[in-house]
Design an enzyme around this catalytic site. Structure first.
Site, mmCIF file in Angstrom:
data_model
loop_
_atom_site.group_PDB
_atom_site.id
_atom_site.type_symbol
_atom_site.label_atom_id
_atom_site.label_comp_id
_atom_site.label_asym_id
_atom_site.label_seq_id
_atom_site.Cartn_x
_atom_site.Cartn_y
_atom_site.Cartn_z
ATOM 1 N N HIS A 292 43.449 40.250 48.962
ATOM 2 C CA HIS A 292 42.181 40.380 48.225
ATOM 3 C C HIS A 292 41.031 39.597 48.822
ATOM 4 O O HIS A 292 39.980 39.484 48.187
ATOM 5 C CB HIS A 292 42.352 39.920 46.782
ATOM 6 C CG HIS A 292 43.240 40.788 45.954
ATOM 7 N ND1 HIS A 292 42.773 41.850 45.218
ATOM 8 C CD2 HIS A 292 44.567 40.760 45.764
ATOM 9 C CE1 HIS A 292 43.791 42.422 44.586
ATOM 10 N NE2 HIS A 292 44.889 41.777 44.899
ATOM 11 N N LYS B 207 28.970 38.145 38.213
ATOM 12 C CA LYS B 207 30.193 37.939 38.996
ATOM 13 C C LYS B 207 30.400 36.442 39.149
ATOM 14 O O LYS B 207 29.499 35.667 38.836
ATOM 15 C CB LYS B 207 30.069 38.591 40.376
ATOM 16 C CG LYS B 207 28.756 38.228 41.109
ATOM 17 C CD LYS B 207 28.614 38.952 42.431
ATOM 18 C CE LYS B 207 28.106 40.375 42.325
ATOM 19 N NZ LYS B 207 29.070 41.380 42.703
ATOM 20 N N ARG B 208 31.599 36.010 39.619
ATOM 21 C CA ARG B 208 31.794 34.589 39.880
ATOM 22 C C ARG B 208 30.722 34.075 40.832
ATOM 23 O O ARG B 208 30.234 34.806 41.684
ATOM 24 C CB ARG B 208 33.190 34.351 40.482
ATOM 25 C CG ARG B 208 34.309 34.407 39.471
ATOM 26 C CD ARG B 208 34.114 33.388 38.361
ATOM 27 N NE ARG B 208 34.350 32.041 38.845
ATOM 28 C CZ ARG B 208 35.482 31.361 38.715
ATOM 29 N NH1 ARG B 208 36.495 31.903 38.082
ATOM 30 N NH2 ARG B 208 35.598 30.136 39.176
ATOM 31 N N LYS C 163 28.569 35.506 47.771
ATOM 32 C CA LYS C 163 28.047 36.558 46.891
ATOM 33 C C LYS C 163 26.516 36.492 46.794
ATOM 34 O O LYS C 163 25.870 37.399 46.305
ATOM 35 C CB LYS C 163 28.668 36.456 45.504
ATOM 36 C CG LYS C 163 30.178 36.721 45.505
ATOM 37 C CD LYS C 163 30.765 36.570 44.105
ATOM 38 C CE LYS C 163 32.283 36.633 44.063
ATOM 39 N NZ LYS C 163 32.830 38.002 44.106
ATOM 40 N N THR D 63 34.469 45.032 41.946
ATOM 41 C CA THR D 63 34.828 46.053 40.968
ATOM 42 C C THR D 63 33.716 46.157 39.924
ATOM 43 O O THR D 63 33.560 47.192 39.285
ATOM 44 C CB THR D 63 36.170 45.712 40.267
ATOM 45 O OG1 THR D 63 36.171 44.330 39.938
ATOM 46 C CG2 THR D 63 37.344 46.028 41.166
ATOM 47 N N LYS E 6 31.724 49.378 37.722
ATOM 48 C CA LYS E 6 31.414 49.422 36.284
ATOM 49 C C LYS E 6 29.936 49.760 36.065
ATOM 50 O O LYS E 6 29.586 50.569 35.207
ATOM 51 C CB LYS E 6 31.760 48.083 35.621
ATOM 52 C CG LYS E 6 33.252 47.805 35.625
ATOM 53 C CD LYS E 6 33.614 46.357 35.326
ATOM 54 C CE LYS E 6 35.039 46.080 35.812
ATOM 55 N NZ LYS E 6 35.371 44.652 35.902
HETATM 56 C C1 26V Z 1 39.227 32.408 46.126
HETATM 57 C C2 26V Z 1 38.742 31.212 46.567
HETATM 58 C C3 26V Z 1 39.457 29.984 46.196
HETATM 59 C C4 26V Z 1 39.079 28.810 47.056
HETATM 60 C C5 26V Z 1 37.600 28.730 47.287
HETATM 61 C C6 26V Z 1 37.038 29.962 47.889
HETATM 62 C C7 26V Z 1 37.587 31.198 47.340
HETATM 63 C C8 26V Z 1 36.963 32.381 47.604
HETATM 64 C C9 26V Z 1 37.445 33.564 47.138
HETATM 65 C C10 26V Z 1 38.593 33.577 46.409
HETATM 66 C C11 26V Z 1 39.066 34.907 45.943
HETATM 67 C C12 26V Z 1 40.526 35.072 45.940
HETATM 68 C C13 26V Z 1 40.987 36.451 45.722
HETATM 69 C C14 26V Z 1 40.097 37.314 44.856
HETATM 70 O O1 26V Z 1 39.904 37.068 43.698
HETATM 71 N N1 26V Z 1 39.568 38.376 45.441
HETATM 72 C C15 26V Z 1 38.772 39.389 44.772
HETATM 73 O O2 26V Z 1 39.641 40.450 44.429
HETATM 74 C C16 26V Z 1 38.963 41.534 43.792
HETATM 75 C C17 26V Z 1 40.007 42.550 43.405
HETATM 76 O O3 26V Z 1 40.590 43.109 44.546
HETATM 77 C C18 26V Z 1 37.923 42.112 44.737
HETATM 78 O O4 26V Z 1 37.241 43.137 44.077
HETATM 79 C C19 26V Z 1 36.936 41.030 45.165
HETATM 80 O O5 26V Z 1 36.055 41.537 46.141
HETATM 81 C C20 26V Z 1 37.702 39.842 45.737
HETATM 82 O O6 26V Z 1 36.823 38.758 46.007
#
Ligand code: 26V
Length: 803
Positions: free
Chosen positions: A351, A538-539, A544, A646, A650
Site C-alpha cells: 500500500h 485525508k490524513r 499529500k 480512495t 468517493k
Molecule cells: C504510513 C506511514 C507510517 C510512518 C510514517 C510515514 C507513513 C506514510 C504512509 C503510511 C501509509 C501506510 C500504508 C497506507 O495506509 N497506505 C494507503 O493505502 C490506501 C489503500 O490502499 C491507499 O489508497 C493510499 O494511497 C495509501 O497511502
C-alpha cells in the site's frame, strides 16, 4: 410472506417487549441509549439467522474461504448499513416513528468503529461489505482495540488527541466466542532435538502466555442472505501465566496488547508492543483457521485449496513463518510441502512506496519475542539466498533482496518470498513497484506481480450517505446500478439533458446545506452555500501536500488585499485531517491552516469571497456528510507517492471534479472521464523520478524566480499569520533547507493556474453540471465490488456461496 404492514406491527411489538425484558421498564420510561441498544440487538439477532445459515452453507459445500488479515478495519457505524443491507430500513423507520422514536437520533448514538488510521483500514471495511454483497465467502481477522484511533480536538489552533472510548455503550454488533479462545505464546526459549522418527521435536517454553478471545461481528451483505464474519481478537489473562514477575505486571502486559490502534512507536517499548500485536492476531487467527480446517478435512495437505489469506500490507506478514511453524512443528510436515502450502495460501498487498513506511524489525526484537518464529525466518532467508544463486543465477541480488540484513527483518521481502501474489493498489502504483521500488523482486518473480485497483463500496458511499442523489439516479436510469454499479454508465446518455443538470445542481445544493449546517452547529462558522466547496479530506502527510493547498489560499489572500479590483468567485476551502501524534510537521500544518483561517475569515474585504474551514476529527461518519457536499476534490499529492487514494473515488461518485496530479488512482479516474472532465496539473511521476535521479531541483531558484512564491514563503516566518516567531519555522525549514522534498514550489504555479481554471469552469453552470454527471457515470468502475471480483478470480480462486 408477511406484508410490510404485518412486519411493521410485529417489529413494534418485539421492540416494546424487548425493552421490558432487558431493562425492566416500559418503552415510555426507557432511556434513548436503551432504545438504541435494543434496536441494535434486534438487528443483530435478525442477521444471525442468515449468519448461521451462511456458516452452514459454506461448511456443507466445503467451498474455499478467504481470510483478510488486517491490523485495521475502519468500519464506521453499522446500524444504517445493516438495516439497509437487510432491506428493512423503511419498515423500521416507520415502526419507530409510530412509537414516537426518531431513527436518526438512534443512528447518531452509535460510535464509529475507528479501528484504523486511514485509507488502508477503510479499504478493508469496504472489501468486507463487497464480499458479503457478492455472496463470496470472505472473512476479516483483526484486533479488538479497546480504544479506536484518537479523537482530534482543536485547542488554540492546535491538534489535541483525546482517547476514543468507542466501547463505552458496549458494542451491539459483536458476539463474544469464548469457546474459540486460543493461547498465544511469547518469549522464553526453544528446545530442539531429533525424535525417533528422524524428525525435529521442538519445544517452546514461553515467558508469556496470553489468551486470545474472539468477538465476532456479522458482515451483512446487500440483498443477500450471505453473512460473513469479522473476527476481532481480544487479549485476556491465560490460565497458565508463566513466569510473569507479578500478577499486576502480567495483567498490564496483557491489557496493553489490545489497548490502542498503532500505539506510539517512538519508544522501544512502543515498537515491541506493535510487534506483539502483530503476532497476537496472526497466531490467534491462523490457529483458528487450522482448527476449523482439520475438523472438516482431517488433513492439512489440501489447506491451500480450501483457504486463501490476504495480507493487508506487511503488518500481518508473520502469518508466513507462523503457518510454517504450525505445519512443521505441530503437524510434522516436511519443509518443502509446508513451504508450498504456505506460498499457495498467502497473497500480499502493498500500500505504499514510501521507504519510511516499509516495515523493518530489529532482529533482536523478533528473536526475543518470537524465538521459534525467528528460527523459521532465518531458514526461509537461508533457502531464499541459496535459490537466488543456484536457481535464479542472481548472486548479485542476494544483498538487495535479503530478508535478514543490517540487523533487521525486512517484512516486505519476507512477504514477497513467502506468497504467490504481490499486488499494488492502482495501475500507476503497481508499475512503480515493478519498475522501481520492487524492481529486483519483479525480475525474479515476474508472475507474482499484479494490479488490483482499489474501490469503495457504492452502498455506503452513494446509496446510503447520499439518498438525494440516489433518488435522482433511480429516476433517471432505473435502479439496476444499485446491484450493478457499472450500470451507472447508463447516465452518459443523459449528461446533456438540461433538466437533469439542473436537478443534479439542486441535489448538490441540498448536500451543501446539510454540511453547512453541521459546520454552523459544530464550529459556529457561517459559510456561503453558493460558493464553490473545495475539499481536501485525508490524513495529514507531507506528500499529500495540504501545505500546497493552504499556500494557494495565502497567495489569493495577498492578491486580494493588494489589489481591490481582483476578486475570486466565492469559495469555501474545507480541510479535514488527523496528524499522527508524533508527526510535528503535520501538526504545524494544521496550526497554519487555522491561523490562515483566522486571518481570512475575519477580514471583511476578503471573507465574502473566501472562507477557510477545518473540520476536526475526520473519520468515516464525517466523510459521509463531507464528500457528497464537495464541488472540488483536492487530490494533489506529489506524483508517484500516493499509492491509490480512495477518497478521490468517493468524491467522484458523488459528483465532484478532481483537481489533482497524475498520481495513484487519479490516473484511472481521468482515463475514464477524460482530461476535459477533471482538472489535472503539475509534474508527472516520471518527471519527479528524473528530478530526484538527476538531483536537478533547486528550491531557491523557484523562490527567487517568482515574487508570488517568495511572498507566500516569507509570510511563513514574518509574523503575518502568527505573532509567535517560533510558529511555522519548521515548515519554512522543511521547504527551504531540505530542498522541498515533495516539490511544492515546483508545482505551485501550475496549481494556481489549475485553481483559476476551476473557477472559470464553475461559472458555466451547465458545463459544470455536465462534468459532474460524467464523473458519476464513470464511477462504477471504482466500486469495491469490481475490485473484489478481480481478487476473487485472479488471486483467491473463491466462488459464491449457494444458499
Ligand atoms: C504510513 C506511514 C507510517 C510512518 C510514517 C510515514 C507513513 C506514510 C504512509 C503510511 C501509509 C501506510 C500504508 C497506507 O495506509 N497506505 C494507503 O493505502 C490506501 C489503500 O490502499 C491507499 O489508497 C493510499 O494511497 C495509501 O497511502
Amino acid at each position: 410472506m408477511a406484508n410490510t404492514l404485518e412486519i411493521k406491527e410485529q417489529f413494534k411489538e418485539d421492540f416494546k417487549r424487548r425493552i421490558v425484558e432487558r431493562y425492566g421498564r416500559p418503552l415510555e420510561q426507557a432511556h434513548i441509549t436503551e432504545k438504541y441498544m435494543t434496536l441494535g440487538e434486534m438487528v443483530r439477532d435478525y442477521a444471525s439467522i442468515n449468519w448461521s445459515d451462511s456458516k452452514n452453507a459454506v461448511a456443507e459445500s466445503k467451498s474455499k474461504q478467504m481470510y483478510y488479515f488486517s491490523m485495521e478495519f475502519l468500519m464506521g457505524r453499522l446500524l444504517t448499513n445493516n438495516l439497509m443491507n437487510l432491506g428493512v430500513y423503511d419498515v423500521v423507520k416507520e415502526g419507530l416513528a409510530e412509537l414516537g422514536i426518531d431513527l436518526n437520533e438512534l443512528e447518531d448514538l452509535e460510535s464509529d468503529a475507528g479501528l484504523g488510521n486511514g485509507g488502508l483500514g477503510r479499504l478493508a471495511a469496504c472489501f468486507l461489505d463487497s464480499l458479503s454483497s457478492l455472496n463470496l465467502p470472505g472473512n476479516g481477522n483483526c484486533i479488538r482495540y479497546e480504544y479506536g484511533l484518537f479523537k482530534q480536538k482543536i485547542v488554540n489552533n492546535e491538534q489535541v488527541e483525546v482517547p476514543d472510548q468507542w466501547l463505552s455503550l458496549g458494542n451491539v454488533w459483536e458476539v463474544r466466542k469464548p469457546k474459540h479462545a486460543v493461547d498465544v505464546k511469547f518469549g522464553g526459549h526453544v528446545d530442539m532435538w531429533m525424535g525417533e522418527d528422524g524428525k525435529a521435536v521442538v519445544n517452546h517454553y514461553p515467558s508469556l502466555v496470553v489468551r486470545a478471545v474472539p468477538y465476532d461481528v456479522p458482515i451483512v451483505g446487500y440483498d443477500t442472505k450471505v453473512t460473513n464474519t469479522l473476527r476481532l481478537w481480544s487479549a485476556e489473562v491465560a490460565d497458565d501465566a508463566c513466569d510473569a514477575a507479578s500478577l499486576n505486571e502480567y495483567v498490564n502486559e496483557v491489557r496493553e496488547i489490545c489497548r490502542n490502534v498503532y500505539p506510539d512507536d517512538s519508544t522501544e517499548h512502543g515498537k515491541k508492543l506493535r510487534l506483539k500485536q502483530e503476532y497476537f492476531f496472526v497466531a490467534a487467527g491462523l490457529n483458528n483457521i487450522i482448527k476449523t480446517h482439520m475438523e472438516t478435512y482431517g488433513t492439512l495437505s489440501n489447506f491451500a485449496e480450501k483457504n486463501a489469506i490476504q495480507l493487508n500490507d506487511t503488518h500481518p506478514v508473520l502469518c508466513i513463518p507462523e503457518l510454517m511453524r504450525i505445519l512443521l512443528d505441530e503437524y510434522k510436515m516436511e519443509w518443502d510441502e509446508a513451504w508450498n502450502i504456505t506460498k499457495k495460501t498467502m497473497a500480499y498487498t502493498n500500500h505504499t512506496v514510501l521507504s519510511e513506511a516499509l516495515e523493518k524489525w530489529p532482529i533482536q526484537y523478533v528473536q526475543e519475542l518470537l524465538p521459534r518464529v525467528y528460527m523459521i525466518i532465518e531458514e526461509i532467508d537461508r533457502r531464499f539466498k541459496y535459490a537466488l544463486s543456484h536457481e535464479f543465477g542472481r548472486t548479485d541480488l542476494i544483498n538487495e533482496c535479503a530478508i535478514l540484513k543490517d540487523g533487521q527483518v525486512h517484512m516486505a521481502n519476507l512477504a514477497i518470498v513467502g506468497s504467490h501474489s504481490v499486488n499494488g493498489v492502482a495501475a500507476l502504483h503497481t508499475e512503480i513497484l515493478k519498475n522501481d521500488v520492487l524492481k529486483n523482486f519483479y525480475e525474479i518473480y515476474p508472475s507474482k506481480f499484479n494490479n488490483k485497483t482499489n474501490g469503495i463500496t457504492h452502498r455506503r458511499w452513494l446509496l446510503y450517505s447520499n439518498p438525494q442523489l440516489t433518488k435522482l439516479l433511480e429516476k433517471t436510469i432505473d435502479s439496476d446500478f444499485k446491484k450493478h454499479p457499472e450500470k451507472l454508465e447508463n447516465l452518459m446518455k443523459y449528461v446533456d439533458n438540461e433538466d437533469l443538470q439542473k436537478e443534479f445542481m439542486e441535489v448538490k445544493m441540498e448536500r451543501k446545506k446539510i454540511l453547512a449546517k453541521y459546520i454552523k452547529d459544530t464550529l459556529n462558522i457561517d459559510i456561503d452555500v453558493n460558493s464553490i466547496f473545495d475539499v481536501q479530506a485525508k490524513r495529514l502527510h507531507a506528500y499529500k501536500r495540504q501545505l500546497l493547498n493552504i499556500m494557494n489560499i495565502m497567495h489569493l489572500y495577498f492578491k486580494m488585499k493588494e489589489d481591490p479590483s481582483y476578486r475570486i468567485y466565492p469559495r469555501t476551502f474545507i480541510f479535514a485531517a488527523k496528524a499522527a501524534p508524533s508527526y510535528t510537521f503535520a501538526k504545524e500544518v494544521i496550526k497554519l491552516i487555522h491561523c490562515v483561517a483566522d486571518k481570512v475569515n475575519n477580514d471583511s474585504d476578503v471573507s465574502p469571497f473566501m472562507k477557510v474551514v477545518f473540520i476536526p476529527n475526520y473519520g468515516v461518519s464525517i466523510a459521509e456528510i463531507l464528500m457528497n457536499a464537495a464541488d472540488v476534490s483536492e487530490q494533489i499529492s506529489t506524483a508517484g507517492k500516493e499509492a491509490s487514494g480512495t477518497g478521490n473515488m468517493k468524491f467522484m461518485m458523488n459528483g465532484a471534479i478532481t483537481l489533482g496530479t497524475m498520481d495513484g488512482a487519479n490516473v484511472e479516474i481521468v482515463e475514464r472521464v477524460g482530461m476535459e472532465n477533471a482538472e489535472i496539473f503539475g509534474l508527472r511521476a516520471d518527471d519527479v523520478a528524473l528530478i530526484h535521479r538527476e538531483n536537478s531541483y533547486d528550491v531557491w531558484k523557484k523562490y527567487h524566480q517568482n515574487p508570488e512564491i517568495k511572498r507566500v514563503v516569507n509570510s511563513l516566518i514574518d509574523n503575518t499569520f502568527s505573532s509567535d516567531p517560533k510558529d511555522f519555522k519548521l515548515i519554512y525549514n522543511e521547504l527551504m533547507f531540505k530542498n522541498d522534498e515533495y516539490l511544492l514550489l515546483a508545482d505551485f504555479e501550475a496549481y494556481v493556474h489549475a485553481q483559476n481554471r476551476v473557477e472559470e469552469r464553475y461559472k458555466d453552470r451547465k458545463g459544470w453540471a455536465r462534468m459532474c454527471l460524467v464523473n458519476i457515470a464513470q464511477s462504477g468502475y471504482f466500486s469495491s465490488d469490481r475490485t473484489i471480483e478481480e481478487y476473487a478470480k485472479e488471486i483467491w480462486n473463491i466462488e459464491s456461496v449457494k444458499m
